[in-house]
Design a protein around this motif. Structure first.
Motif, PDB file in Angstrom:
ATOM      1  N   VAL A 104      -1.302 -81.919  25.242  1.00  0.00           N
ATOM      2  CA  VAL A 104      -2.608 -81.912  25.916  1.00  0.00           C
ATOM      3  C   VAL A 104      -3.505 -80.831  25.327  1.00  0.00           C
ATOM      4  CG1 VAL A 104      -3.744 -81.489  28.142  1.00  0.00           C
ATOM      5  CG2 VAL A 104      -1.674 -82.893  28.048  1.00  0.00           C
ATOM      6  N   SER A 105      -2.932 -79.680  25.098  1.00  0.00           N
ATOM      7  CA  SER A 105      -3.704 -78.557  24.569  1.00  0.00           C
ATOM      8  C   SER A 105      -4.222 -78.855  23.156  1.00  0.00           C
ATOM      9  CB  SER A 105      -2.799 -77.320  24.589  1.00  0.00           C
ATOM     10  OG  SER A 105      -3.359 -76.312  23.804  1.00  0.00           O
ATOM     11  N   ARG A 106      -3.337 -79.369  22.305  1.00  0.00           N
ATOM     12  CA  ARG A 106      -3.713 -79.608  20.904  1.00  0.00           C
ATOM     13  C   ARG A 106      -4.847 -80.615  20.774  1.00  0.00           C
ATOM     14  NH1 ARG A 106       1.328 -80.945  17.060  1.00  0.00           N
ATOM     15  NH2 ARG A 106       0.274 -80.133  15.224  1.00  0.00           N
ATOM     16  N   ILE A 107      -4.691 -81.720  21.451  1.00  0.00           N
ATOM     17  CA  ILE A 107      -5.668 -82.802  21.255  1.00  0.00           C
ATOM     18  C   ILE A 107      -7.024 -82.432  21.860  1.00  0.00           C
ATOM     19  CG2 ILE A 107      -5.081 -84.207  23.302  1.00  0.00           C
ATOM     20  CD1 ILE A 107      -5.621 -85.708  19.878  1.00  0.00           C
ATOM     21  N   THR A 108      -7.018 -81.785  23.011  1.00  0.00           N
ATOM     22  CA  THR A 108      -8.308 -81.450  23.631  1.00  0.00           C
ATOM     23  C   THR A 108      -9.021 -80.351  22.841  1.00  0.00           C
ATOM     24  OG1 THR A 108      -7.148 -79.982  25.180  1.00  0.00           O
ATOM     25  CG2 THR A 108      -7.735 -82.164  26.004  1.00  0.00           C
ATOM     26  N   LYS A 109      -8.272 -79.373  22.377  1.00  0.00           N
ATOM     27  CA  LYS A 109      -8.894 -78.279  21.619  1.00  0.00           C
ATOM     28  C   LYS A 109      -9.404 -78.758  20.267  1.00  0.00           C
ATOM     29  CE  LYS A 109      -6.708 -74.353  23.838  1.00  0.00           C
ATOM     30  NZ  LYS A 109      -5.507 -73.508  23.862  1.00  0.00           N
ATOM     31  N   PHE A 110      -8.625 -79.612  19.619  1.00  0.00           N
ATOM     32  CA  PHE A 110      -9.071 -80.138  18.324  1.00  0.00           C
ATOM     33  C   PHE A 110     -10.351 -80.950  18.487  1.00  0.00           C
ATOM     34  CE2 PHE A 110      -9.137 -83.517  15.091  1.00  0.00           C
ATOM     35  CZ  PHE A 110      -9.286 -82.721  13.966  1.00  0.00           C
ATOM     36  N   CYS A 111     -10.381 -81.780  19.511  1.00  0.00           N
ATOM     37  CA  CYS A 111     -11.569 -82.606  19.747  1.00  0.00           C
ATOM     38  C   CYS A 111     -12.790 -81.720  19.994  1.00  0.00           C
ATOM     39  CB  CYS A 111     -11.344 -83.556  20.922  1.00  0.00           C
ATOM     40  SG  CYS A 111     -12.734 -84.684  21.179  1.00  0.00           S
ATOM     41  N   LYS A 117     -14.125 -80.225  16.717  1.00  0.00           N
ATOM     42  CA  LYS A 117     -14.704 -81.109  15.701  1.00  0.00           C
ATOM     43  C   LYS A 117     -15.735 -82.100  16.232  1.00  0.00           C
ATOM     44  CE  LYS A 117     -12.023 -79.403  12.535  1.00  0.00           C
ATOM     45  NZ  LYS A 117     -12.550 -78.237  11.802  1.00  0.00           N
ATOM     46  N   PHE A 118     -15.504 -82.570  17.467  1.00  0.00           N
ATOM     47  CA  PHE A 118     -16.392 -83.626  17.990  1.00  0.00           C
ATOM     48  C   PHE A 118     -17.124 -83.208  19.273  1.00  0.00           C
ATOM     49  CE2 PHE A 118     -12.784 -85.773  15.898  1.00  0.00           C
ATOM     50  CZ  PHE A 118     -13.441 -86.520  14.935  1.00  0.00           C
ATOM     51  N   GLY A 119     -16.786 -82.053  19.795  1.00  0.00           N
ATOM     52  CA  GLY A 119     -17.365 -81.648  21.078  1.00  0.00           C
ATOM     53  C   GLY A 119     -16.546 -82.190  22.237  1.00  0.00           C
ATOM     54  N   GLU A 120     -16.971 -81.836  23.480  1.00  0.00           N
ATOM     55  CA  GLU A 120     -16.165 -82.212  24.637  1.00  0.00           C
ATOM     56  C   GLU A 120     -16.532 -83.596  25.168  1.00  0.00           C
ATOM     57  OE1 GLU A 120     -14.348 -78.672  27.118  1.00  0.00           O
ATOM     58  OE2 GLU A 120     -16.467 -78.266  26.729  1.00  0.00           O
ATOM     59  N   ALA A 157       2.332 -87.243  13.044  1.00  0.00           N
ATOM     60  CA  ALA A 157       2.264 -88.130  11.876  1.00  0.00           C
ATOM     61  C   ALA A 157       0.813 -88.469  11.517  1.00  0.00           C
ATOM     62  CB  ALA A 157       3.057 -89.402  12.153  1.00  0.00           C
ATOM     63  N   ALA A 158      -0.009 -88.740  12.526  1.00  0.00           N
ATOM     64  CA  ALA A 158      -1.396 -89.130  12.268  1.00  0.00           C
ATOM     65  C   ALA A 158      -2.202 -87.929  11.756  1.00  0.00           C
ATOM     66  CB  ALA A 158      -2.038 -89.686  13.534  1.00  0.00           C
ATOM     67  N   ALA A 159      -1.863 -86.749  12.256  1.00  0.00           N
ATOM     68  CA  ALA A 159      -2.490 -85.492  11.830  1.00  0.00           C
ATOM     69  C   ALA A 159      -4.010 -85.573  11.676  1.00  0.00           C
ATOM     70  CB  ALA A 159      -1.842 -85.001  10.531  1.00  0.00           C
ATOM     71  N   PRO A 160      -4.718 -85.788  12.761  1.00  0.00           N
ATOM     72  CA  PRO A 160      -6.176 -85.923  12.668  1.00  0.00           C
ATOM     73  C   PRO A 160      -6.850 -84.701  12.028  1.00  0.00           C
ATOM     74  CG  PRO A 160      -5.461 -85.690  14.968  1.00  0.00           C
ATOM     75  CD  PRO A 160      -4.249 -85.920  14.153  1.00  0.00           C
ATOM     76  N   TRP A 161      -6.216 -83.521  12.136  1.00  0.00           N
ATOM     77  CA  TRP A 161      -6.798 -82.323  11.519  1.00  0.00           C
ATOM     78  C   TRP A 161      -6.839 -82.451  10.001  1.00  0.00           C
ATOM     79  CZ3 TRP A 161      -3.346 -82.426  15.486  1.00  0.00           C
ATOM     80  CH2 TRP A 161      -1.991 -82.538  15.146  1.00  0.00           C
ATOM     81  N   SER A 162      -5.902 -83.246   9.408  1.00  0.00           N
ATOM     82  CA  SER A 162      -5.956 -83.506   7.970  1.00  0.00           C
ATOM     83  C   SER A 162      -6.880 -84.688   7.684  1.00  0.00           C
ATOM     84  CB  SER A 162      -4.574 -83.843   7.414  1.00  0.00           C
ATOM     85  OG  SER A 162      -3.657 -82.862   7.778  1.00  0.00           O
ATOM     86  N   THR A 163      -6.682 -85.755   8.471  1.00  0.00           N
ATOM     87  CA  THR A 163      -7.491 -86.972   8.289  1.00  0.00           C
ATOM     88  C   THR A 163      -8.990 -86.651   8.328  1.00  0.00           C
ATOM     89  OG1 THR A 163      -5.805 -87.975   9.707  1.00  0.00           O
ATOM     90  CG2 THR A 163      -7.644 -89.384   9.045  1.00  0.00           C
ATOM     91  N   PHE A 164      -9.328 -85.701   9.201  1.00  0.00           N
ATOM     92  CA  PHE A 164     -10.729 -85.380   9.447  1.00  0.00           C
ATOM     93  C   PHE A 164     -11.499 -85.042   8.183  1.00  0.00           C
ATOM     94  CE2 PHE A 164     -14.154 -82.416  10.637  1.00  0.00           C
ATOM     95  CZ  PHE A 164     -14.869 -83.233  11.504  1.00  0.00           C
ATOM     96  N   GLU A 173     -14.031 -90.795  10.533  1.00  0.00           N
ATOM     97  CA  GLU A 173     -14.023 -91.947  11.452  1.00  0.00           C
ATOM     98  C   GLU A 173     -12.609 -92.239  11.950  1.00  0.00           C
ATOM     99  OE1 GLU A 173     -16.744 -94.834  11.832  1.00  0.00           O
ATOM    100  OE2 GLU A 173     -17.741 -92.885  11.951  1.00  0.00           O
ATOM    101  N   GLN A 174     -11.685 -92.195  10.998  1.00  0.00           N
ATOM    102  CA  GLN A 174     -10.277 -92.439  11.315  1.00  0.00           C
ATOM    103  C   GLN A 174      -9.766 -91.366  12.285  1.00  0.00           C
ATOM    104  OE1 GLN A 174      -8.604 -95.011  10.553  1.00  0.00           O
ATOM    105  NE2 GLN A 174      -6.632 -94.308  11.381  1.00  0.00           N
ATOM    106  N   ALA A 175     -10.146 -90.109  11.997  1.00  0.00           N
ATOM    107  CA  ALA A 175      -9.736 -89.006  12.880  1.00  0.00           C
ATOM    108  C   ALA A 175     -10.300 -89.208  14.283  1.00  0.00           C
ATOM    109  CB  ALA A 175     -10.204 -87.674  12.307  1.00  0.00           C
ATOM    110  N   ALA A 176     -11.521 -89.726  14.357  1.00  0.00           N
ATOM    111  CA  ALA A 176     -12.140 -89.961  15.666  1.00  0.00           C
ATOM    112  C   ALA A 176     -11.318 -90.964  16.482  1.00  0.00           C
ATOM    113  CB  ALA A 176     -13.569 -90.467  15.489  1.00  0.00           C
ATOM    114  N   ALA A 177     -10.871 -92.029  15.804  1.00  0.00           N
ATOM    115  CA  ALA A 177     -10.062 -93.040  16.503  1.00  0.00           C
ATOM    116  C   ALA A 177      -8.750 -92.439  16.987  1.00  0.00           C
ATOM    117  CB  ALA A 177      -9.803 -94.239  15.587  1.00  0.00           C
ATOM    118  N   GLN A 178      -8.143 -91.587  16.134  1.00  0.00           N
ATOM    119  CA  GLN A 178      -6.870 -90.956  16.508  1.00  0.00           C
ATOM    120  C   GLN A 178      -7.050 -90.033  17.718  1.00  0.00           C
ATOM    121  OE1 GLN A 178      -6.088 -89.198  12.694  1.00  0.00           O
ATOM    122  NE2 GLN A 178      -5.024 -91.021  11.916  1.00  0.00           N
TER     123      GLN A 178
END
Ligand SMILES: [Zn+2]
Length: 572
Positions: free
Chosen positions: A406-413, A416-419, A474-481, A486-491
């Motif tokens: 929960v912490s990782r995904i919300t903080k990353f978003c 990079k994309f805002g809340e 595996a998806a690693a949106p921080w790398s995909t970004f 766009e792909q990172a956004a979907a992840q």
């Protein structure tokens, strides 16, 4: 929509319960109730305090209070702790309620009309100094077999010989120590359980879906030795439900009360009336849960209890119900538990050994305890609480797996994309594989929950959390970004939706954390993921959220050692 009636064995009034008591009935009953509500079923979940009997009188005397006042206070204490543990009773009643008085007297009247009650004159020890008859276990003396000086009137705990109070040498009252005792005649009522043996036998035989352990215990009591014995249902005490035949007096029984074992289970039913009365509802509202002639025909009734309570719930209480000749709901399924031990020994209320419910909440929030207790429920055998295991389970399952996700995904978003849930991209093969795995696991989770397999349910839920973590890794949106935003956004969109999904699935285990997750995701949507694909689109692009505070703090070695020492000793 199914209708499910759930009762937990009712805790005795004389003190705060320990964690072993909690996992033995109330907590798993709550898990089941929350799950069934989550699936959209109609649930009536009842529990109460068991307030009558000599131990309550003695505890009140020790506290220097009238027994009624003591019970009223302890009920509030237990109700408050239950609430703080998230136990979601529809009503937490009292076996001393006027509703239970009336219903218990009603049942006794019906049983008498059916010829199932007989009067027995027996000899019992009376203490002149205490001004009362003494139950066998409240008479102490020297064991005639081994010479142990503190043998009880029912058994010598030194040599285990079963005793009658009159066997004791130099008998004395365990209450006052007085030796001014005499044997007096007194009259009591007995429930003729022996006359109901065949009826009970046939009823148990009809329960083909019960665990063999349960039916074999019942069968043993029905058939071993002389078979099912008649049982006294009255006592010479002040505190209790006065013996009456319905509304009428019972000649010869003046000044006596019903024996606590008789009135306590009737409180399961009376509690529903307490619930209706407390909410200003008509009797039809509670009767539709309990009377098969008034709508309870389609109710599924499940009882939760410790293993020591099984004979009682399979024989004694059904004897009362069947014997009344009235169409009351009988139990459909019993879920019983073994014992939870504490760090190499047993939890002990009398010795204050182990962790008690109030102490547990003083050091950590309820969800930490709920998760450990449920994921280690003593189902197929006894289980053991150790601080090392508790620390490991909390740190790994709750902090590393669920909390970290929960912490990782919300903080990353946020960075990079805002809340808000990001737009763009589409779910691809990796996401499809995750959805398939989750679908399989969620269906398994449902099956385990439905079957009340508490540990298996916890394991499956943990596996569901792990699947999300592995996906994220595996998806690693921080790398995909960097290459494909766009792909990172979907992840990330998938990850945020997973938080909502996890909140819904985890609510029966960790309700408070689940509520925090939903609140962070800024949603009231608690719909069950019948269709996982659709559930992972519940929060659309542009939906605002906030980054929650850390869900679970890790337990440090220092804390663990401190608690280990603190709870090894005697509760003051
Ligand atoms: Zn002895």
């Amino acid at each position: 929509m199914a209708r499910i009636l759930i009762t937990s064995a009712i805790p005795y009034i004389n003190g705060i319960k320990h964690l072993g008591n909690l996992i033995g009935s109330q907590l798993p009953a709550d898990l089941f109730a929350r799950y069934q509500r989550g699936r959209g079923n109609e649930v009536m979940f009842l529990c109460a305090t068991d307030e009558h009997g000599t131990p309550a009188e003695l505890a009140a005397a020790k506290a220097g209070k009238p027994v009624a006042e003591y019970c009223a206070e302890m009920h509030e204490v237990q109700a408050d702790i239950a609430k703080r543990f998230g136990l979601s009773f529809d009503h937490f009643g009292r076996s001393s309620s006027p509703q239970n008085h009336k219903l218990t007297q009603h049942f006794a009247g019906k049983l008498a009309e059916a010829g199932l009650i007989r009067e027995v004159t027996e000899k019992q020890v009376y203490s002149n100094a205490d001004g009362r008859f003494l139950p066998d276990r409240y008479i102490e003396g020297t064991c005639p077999n081994c010479g142990y000086e503190k043998a009880r009137g029912d058994q010598c705990e030194n040599c285990t010989k079963q005793l009658d109070p009159t066997d004791l040498i130099d008998p004395r009252s365990a209450i006052s120590g007085s030796t001014d005792l005499e044997v007096r005649e007194t009259k009591h009522l007995y429930l003729r359980q022996s006359a109901m043996k065949d009826q009970l036998d046939a009823w148990i035989d009809s329960k083909t879906d019960w665990p063999v352990l349960t039916t074999s215990i019942a069968k043993k009591w029905l058939h071993d030795g002389d078979g099912l014995q008649d049982r006294g249902i009255t006592r010479d005490l002040d505190w209790g439900i006065p013996v009456k035949k319905g509304d009428a007096d019972w000649p010869g029984m003046e000044g006596k009360v019903f024996y606590v074992w008789f009135d306590a289970p009737i409180e399961y039913i009376a509690c529903a009336k307490e619930w209706a009365d407390a909410h200003g509802k008509p009797d039809t509202e509670w009767e539709r849960w309990w009377r098969t002639d008034k709508g309870a025909d389609d109710v599924r009734y499940v009882q939760f209890m410790g293993k020591d309570n099984v004979p009682f719930h399979t024989l004694s209480f059904p004897a009362t119900i069947l014997g009344s000749g009235e169409p009351w709901k009988l139990v459909d399924h019993l879920k019983s538990f073994n014992y939870l031990n504490y760090d190499g020994g047993q939890f002990s209320t009398s010795q204050g050994r182990g962790v008690f419910m109030d102490q547990a909440l003083d050091i950590l929030p309820a969800d930490y305890w709920r998760w450990w207790l449920l994921s280690h429920a003593p189902e197929s055998s006894d289980s053991e609480f150790t601080w090392e295991n508790f620390q490991q389970s909390v740190n790994k399952d709750l902090a590393d797996v669920l909390g970290n996700f929960v912490s990782r995904i919300t903080k990353f978003c946020r960075s990079k994309f805002g809340e808000e849930v990001p737009a763009g991209g589409a779910y691809g093969e990796r996401e499809q594989a995750l959805i398939e795995e989750l679908t399989k696991r969620i269906r398994a989770y449902e099956a385990h929950m439905e079957a009340m397999e508490v540990r298996k349910s916890a394991q499956e839920l943990r596996a569901i959390w792990v699947a999300g973590n592995e996906y994220l890794q595996a998806a690693a949106p921080w790398s995909t970004f960097k290459e494909e935003p766009e792909q990172a956004a979907a992840q990330v969109r998938l990850g945020l939706n997973l938080i909502r999904l996890y909140a819904v699935l985890s609510a029966p285990f960790i309700p408070e954390t689940s509520a925090r997750m939903l609140s962070a995701m800024n949603t009231l949507d608690t719909s069950w993921p019948e269709d996982v694909d659709a559930a992972l689109s519940a929060l659309p692009a542009g939906h605002a959220f906030t980054v929650p505070d850390v869900l679970f703090a890790k337990i440090t070695d220092e804390q663990r050692e401190d608690w280990q020492t603190r709870f090894a000793g005697v509760r003051s």
